[in-house]
Design a protein around this motif. Structure first.
Motif, mmCIF file in Angstrom:
data_model
loop_
_atom_site.group_PDB
_atom_site.id
_atom_site.type_symbol
_atom_site.label_atom_id
_atom_site.label_comp_id
_atom_site.label_asym_id
_atom_site.label_seq_id
_atom_site.Cartn_x
_atom_site.Cartn_y
_atom_site.Cartn_z
ATOM 1 N N ASN A 90 -90.673 -49.912 -9.451
ATOM 2 C CA ASN A 90 -89.250 -50.111 -9.721
ATOM 3 C C ASN A 90 -88.530 -50.933 -8.657
ATOM 4 O OD1 ASN A 90 -89.490 -47.859 -7.978
ATOM 5 N ND2 ASN A 90 -87.434 -47.204 -8.525
ATOM 6 N N TRP A 118 -90.319 -52.003 3.137
ATOM 7 C CA TRP A 118 -89.808 -51.048 4.130
ATOM 8 C C TRP A 118 -90.944 -50.200 4.698
ATOM 9 C CZ3 TRP A 118 -86.390 -49.196 -0.290
ATOM 10 C CH2 TRP A 118 -86.807 -47.987 -0.851
ATOM 11 N N LYS A 148 -101.433 -51.610 -1.679
ATOM 12 C CA LYS A 148 -101.813 -51.398 -3.087
ATOM 13 C C LYS A 148 -100.516 -51.215 -3.879
ATOM 14 C CE LYS A 148 -102.555 -49.084 -6.376
ATOM 15 N NZ LYS A 148 -101.861 -49.389 -7.648
ATOM 16 N N PRO A 149 -100.008 -52.308 -4.486
ATOM 17 C CA PRO A 149 -98.772 -52.186 -5.263
ATOM 18 C C PRO A 149 -99.049 -51.599 -6.649
ATOM 19 C CG PRO A 149 -99.580 -54.437 -5.342
ATOM 20 C CD PRO A 149 -100.549 -53.673 -4.477
ATOM 21 N N ALA A 150 -97.995 -51.280 -7.382
ATOM 22 C CA ALA A 150 -98.156 -50.794 -8.760
ATOM 23 C C ALA A 150 -98.658 -51.935 -9.642
ATOM 24 C CB ALA A 150 -96.829 -50.269 -9.275
ATOM 25 N N SER A 177 -105.229 -44.833 -10.519
ATOM 26 C CA SER A 177 -106.207 -43.751 -10.658
ATOM 27 C C SER A 177 -107.577 -44.141 -10.107
ATOM 28 C CB SER A 177 -106.311 -43.321 -12.122
ATOM 29 O OG SER A 177 -106.652 -44.442 -12.900
ATOM 30 N N GLY A 186 -106.116 -46.866 -6.083
ATOM 31 C CA GLY A 186 -105.245 -46.035 -5.235
ATOM 32 C C GLY A 186 -105.956 -44.754 -4.839
ATOM 33 N N THR A 226 -106.854 -43.467 -1.012
ATOM 34 C CA THR A 226 -106.298 -42.244 -0.411
ATOM 35 C C THR A 226 -107.376 -41.213 -0.082
ATOM 36 O OG1 THR A 226 -105.828 -41.363 -2.615
ATOM 37 C CG2 THR A 226 -104.030 -42.473 -1.490
ATOM 38 N N PHE A 265 -96.771 -43.456 0.828
ATOM 39 C CA PHE A 265 -96.740 -43.531 -0.639
ATOM 40 C C PHE A 265 -95.313 -43.379 -1.143
ATOM 41 C CE2 PHE A 265 -96.273 -40.991 -4.505
ATOM 42 C CZ PHE A 265 -97.025 -41.702 -5.421
ATOM 43 N N VAL A 283 -98.189 -37.912 -8.829
ATOM 44 C CA VAL A 283 -99.171 -38.684 -8.040
ATOM 45 C C VAL A 283 -99.034 -38.349 -6.557
ATOM 46 C CG1 VAL A 283 -99.966 -40.991 -7.420
ATOM 47 C CG2 VAL A 283 -99.303 -40.509 -9.783
ATOM 48 N N VAL A 335 -101.925 -37.523 -3.811
ATOM 49 C CA VAL A 335 -102.107 -38.261 -2.550
ATOM 50 C C VAL A 335 -102.102 -37.272 -1.384
ATOM 51 C CG1 VAL A 335 -101.046 -39.966 -0.997
ATOM 52 C CG2 VAL A 335 -101.136 -40.407 -3.463
ATOM 53 N N GLY A 384 -89.994 -38.361 -6.698
ATOM 54 C CA GLY A 384 -88.977 -38.402 -7.743
ATOM 55 C C GLY A 384 -87.665 -37.754 -7.325
ATOM 56 N N GLU A 419 -87.166 -35.848 -14.076
ATOM 57 C CA GLU A 419 -86.760 -37.235 -13.881
ATOM 58 C C GLU A 419 -86.995 -38.013 -15.173
ATOM 59 O OE1 GLU A 419 -89.118 -39.607 -11.126
ATOM 60 O OE2 GLU A 419 -87.252 -40.294 -10.230
ATOM 61 N N LEU A 459 -83.003 -35.882 -3.271
ATOM 62 C CA LEU A 459 -82.976 -37.202 -2.635
ATOM 63 C C LEU A 459 -81.546 -37.617 -2.255
ATOM 64 C CD1 LEU A 459 -84.612 -39.597 -1.661
ATOM 65 C CD2 LEU A 459 -84.475 -40.581 -3.944
HETATM 66 N N1 LIG Z 1 -88.023 -41.523 -3.241
HETATM 67 C C1 LIG Z 1 -88.149 -42.844 -3.169
HETATM 68 O O1 LIG Z 1 -87.922 -43.466 -2.139
HETATM 69 C C2 LIG Z 1 -88.571 -43.618 -4.377
HETATM 70 C C3 LIG Z 1 -88.343 -45.002 -4.470
HETATM 71 C C4 LIG Z 1 -88.760 -45.683 -5.607
HETATM 72 C C5 LIG Z 1 -89.423 -44.999 -6.633
HETATM 73 N N2 LIG Z 1 -89.642 -43.667 -6.525
HETATM 74 C C6 LIG Z 1 -90.318 -42.928 -7.588
HETATM 75 O O2 LIG Z 1 -91.392 -43.678 -8.136
HETATM 76 C C7 LIG Z 1 -91.621 -43.281 -9.481
HETATM 77 C C8 LIG Z 1 -91.762 -44.507 -10.363
HETATM 78 O O3 LIG Z 1 -92.787 -45.316 -9.920
HETATM 79 P P1 LIG Z 1 -94.249 -45.331 -10.576
HETATM 80 O O4 LIG Z 1 -94.156 -45.033 -12.040
HETATM 81 O O5 LIG Z 1 -94.869 -46.614 -10.128
HETATM 82 O O6 LIG Z 1 -94.936 -44.081 -9.866
HETATM 83 P P2 LIG Z 1 -96.477 -43.656 -9.935
HETATM 84 O O7 LIG Z 1 -96.582 -42.374 -9.191
HETATM 85 O O8 LIG Z 1 -97.002 -43.708 -11.309
HETATM 86 O O9 LIG Z 1 -97.221 -44.818 -9.129
HETATM 87 C C9 LIG Z 1 -96.888 -45.119 -7.790
HETATM 88 C C10 LIG Z 1 -98.051 -45.839 -7.142
HETATM 89 O O10 LIG Z 1 -99.149 -44.925 -7.040
HETATM 90 C C11 LIG Z 1 -100.318 -45.513 -7.592
HETATM 91 N N3 LIG Z 1 -101.169 -44.430 -8.099
HETATM 92 C C12 LIG Z 1 -101.205 -43.899 -9.347
HETATM 93 N N4 LIG Z 1 -102.130 -42.921 -9.411
HETATM 94 C C13 LIG Z 1 -102.681 -42.816 -8.170
HETATM 95 C C14 LIG Z 1 -103.671 -41.972 -7.599
HETATM 96 N N5 LIG Z 1 -104.292 -41.042 -8.316
HETATM 97 N N6 LIG Z 1 -103.964 -42.122 -6.299
HETATM 98 C C15 LIG Z 1 -103.311 -43.042 -5.541
HETATM 99 N N7 LIG Z 1 -102.385 -43.879 -6.029
HETATM 100 C C16 LIG Z 1 -102.063 -43.760 -7.329
HETATM 101 C C17 LIG Z 1 -99.776 -46.458 -8.651
HETATM 102 O O11 LIG Z 1 -100.732 -47.431 -9.000
HETATM 103 C C18 LIG Z 1 -98.575 -47.035 -7.938
HETATM 104 O O12 LIG Z 1 -98.962 -48.053 -7.039
HETATM 105 C C19 LIG Z 1 -90.430 -42.427 -9.842
HETATM 106 O O13 LIG Z 1 -90.791 -41.072 -9.800
HETATM 107 C C20 LIG Z 1 -89.421 -42.732 -8.744
HETATM 108 O O14 LIG Z 1 -88.474 -41.722 -8.506
HETATM 109 C C21 LIG Z 1 -89.246 -42.961 -5.414
#
Ligand SMILES: NC(=O)c1ccc[n+]([C@@H]2O[C@H](COP(=O)([O-])OP(=O)(O)OC[C@H]3O[C@@H](n4cnc5c(N)ncnc54)[C@H](O)[C@@H]3O)[C@@H](O)[C@H]2O)c1
Length: 479
Positions: free
Chosen positions: A150, A158, A173-175, A207, A210, A214, A224, A230, A234, A250, A381, A409
């Protein structure tokens, strides 16, 4: 370079095991690009490379580090229009937000360039005469950085900027939904004066890639940001190897509209907090807690505002809200609309999918009233352009409702009263509080993070980042 945008490991661009096509959520016919997907073996290659990089970079001079971080920040800011466009094209936030995110990413690098020079180690007297004691900070080593979709650039930056500033090597490792911004950032970093292996980009599914990162015992820390589900994984993977970890997850943020609120300020804060970025923000105020004295007038004004909102292609001028990031997120949003109605909420505005000239994942900004804090939509969420109004008697009930959640948060209040603002700051069980401001929108030079299920481990950002990206060494010297 190969046809697909490659990975970056040990200072080289390398092909992956397969390719993923990245599409524009505003127009799925628009292919943003093809991106390499790493194999599990390449995760290990990146970890080995990062170890070499960490050993070299930790000995770099302060001016080298400062210069690298400043140069990255300068280039991001100079190219913010082009890179902001790319970011909006792959994620779906409006162009203004995309450009703003790239600009802010540049500012993060500048801020941490300055932190490089701010040496605050301590020398203290020993309790033993003739002995000197010094506490110093050293890099933690090899850091795995896992970011969500997002904020395709800012969230990663950061973490990356302080990691490099404090002398660490990075495996990024980005999304998988947003590889283009990550790749563009990597391309800039690849041209800097960094030892090979100091920065590595591995693209791939969470899955597999990432998860492998980890679970590795050969890294020193994982930072993370992503979902709670997730994040828990981690945490247990890193704990198994006693690897340092930091989680930002979240939220279920709330904005309180108090009896004495300026309702124009309240509507602007509610709109910016709940709907900007299509509600796809960890700081989104999806719960609007409104006292009964102003409830009806606030709802009427907010609906009037929503009627003026243009939803459409993120790059189109005049658009306020872009699409959901993908089909799955849109379906999830629409399922929440049905669930909320089934649970007794009243749909006051929006609620449906929108058709536009291009095929994208568009949805109307949606408002529910007559909701209770116990409803599922107010507990989990949603991550879409959906807000729920919860009517309360007074400020005390508002605070109790605000804190009745597993998350913590951000929180906001709109009030003219210094006393209420002050009580609110003291009583909100969240990491960030905002008075007469939206719950979304934070500065780059101060700490950011939450409590309860929203965060785990040391705080991110500002000078607090030092805690995570360094380890303390206590040195005793008898001359
Ligand atoms: N609190 C904060 O600072 C903040 C900021 C931005 C987004 N978010 C949260 O992020 C979420 C949305 O992002 P998303 O859908 O990309 O989250 P996600 O948890 O699905 O994925 C986040 C990252 O983790 C990786 N990932 C997925 N499964 C994994 C695993 N088993 N092991 C290691 N890495 C894995 C993904 O590929 C991705 O890079 C929301 O819950 C949002 O609130 C939090």
């Amino acid at each position: 370079m190969a046809a697909a945008h490659p990975l970056y490991i040990a200072g080289d661009w390398v092909e992956g095991a397969s390719t993923l096509t990245n599409r524009n959520p505003s127009d799925i016919a628009d292919v943003v690009g093809d991106y390499a997907q790493a194999s599990l073996a390449q995760v290990n290659d990146a970890i080995a490379a990062a170890r070499n990089g960490a050993n070299a970079w930790r000995h770099s001079g302060l001016e080298q580090r400062y210069g690298v971080l400043m140069a990255i920040g300068d280039e991001l800011i100079a190219r913010k229009d082009e890179l902001g466009r790319l970011l909006s094209r792959e994620e779906g936030k409006t162009l203004a937000e995309g450009i703003g995110e790239v600009h802010r990413s540049g500012q993060f690098f500048h801020y941490y360039a300055a932190e490089v020079l701010r040496q605050i180690d301590e020398r203290v007297d020993s309790v033993r005469p003739g002995v000197e004691v010094e506490t110093r900070r050293e890099p933690v080593g090899v850091v795995g950085i896992i970011s969500p979709w997002n904020f395709p650039m800012a969230t990663a930056v950061w973490k990356i900027a302080p990691a490099l500033a404090f002398g660490n090597a990075v495996i990024f490792k980005p999304a998988n939904l947003v590889p283009a911004s990550a790749w563009a950032l990597t391309e800039i970093i690849s041209r800097q004066d960094l030892p090979a292996g100091t920065f590595n980009l591995i693209l791939g599914s969470g899955s597999q890639i990432g998860d492998a990162l980890t679970h590795s015992p050969d890294i020193d820390a994982v930072s993370f940001t992503g979902s709670l589900e997730v994040g828990r994984r981690v945490a247990s993977a890193t704990a198994g190897n006693l690897v340092k970890c930091q989680l930002e997850m979240g939220s279920k943020n709330a904005l309180i509209v108090a009896d004495d609120a300026d309702l124009d300020v309240a509507v602007e804060a509610a709109f910016a907090g709940a709907y900007s970025g299509t509600g796809q923000k960890c700081t989104a105020s999806s719960r609007l807690i409104v006292t009964q004295a102003v409830h009806d007038r606030f709802v009427e004004k907010l609906i009037a505002k929503l009627e003026t909102i243009k939803v459409g292609h993120a790059l189109e001028e005049g658009v306020h809200l872009g699409p959901a990031v993908d089909a799955r997120q849109l379906e999830s949003n629409l399922a929440w609309v049905e669930r909320a109605q089934a649970d007794g909420a009243t749909l006051a505005y929006g609620g449906g999918r929108l058709e536009r000239d291009t095929e994208g994942y568009f949805m109307a900004p949606t408002l529910f009233v007559d909701t209770t804090n116990a409803m599922a939509i107010n507990r989990e969420e949603v991550f879409g352009p959906i807000a729920c109004v919860i009517k309360v008697r007074d400020f005390d009930e508002a605070i109790a409702t605000l804190n009745d959640t597993n998350f913590g948060l951000t929180a906001g209040i709109v009030t003219e009263s210094l006393k209420l603002a002050s009580d609110f700051k003291a009583r909100a069980e969240t990491g960030c509080v905002m008075v007469n401001l939206a719950t979304a929108g934070t500065d780059y030079h101060v700490p950011f993070g939450g409590r309860k299920d929203s965060s785990f481990g040391p705080r991110e950002q500002g000078r607090y980042a030092r805690e995570f990206y360094t380890v303390v060494k206590t040195c005793y010297v008898k001359a």
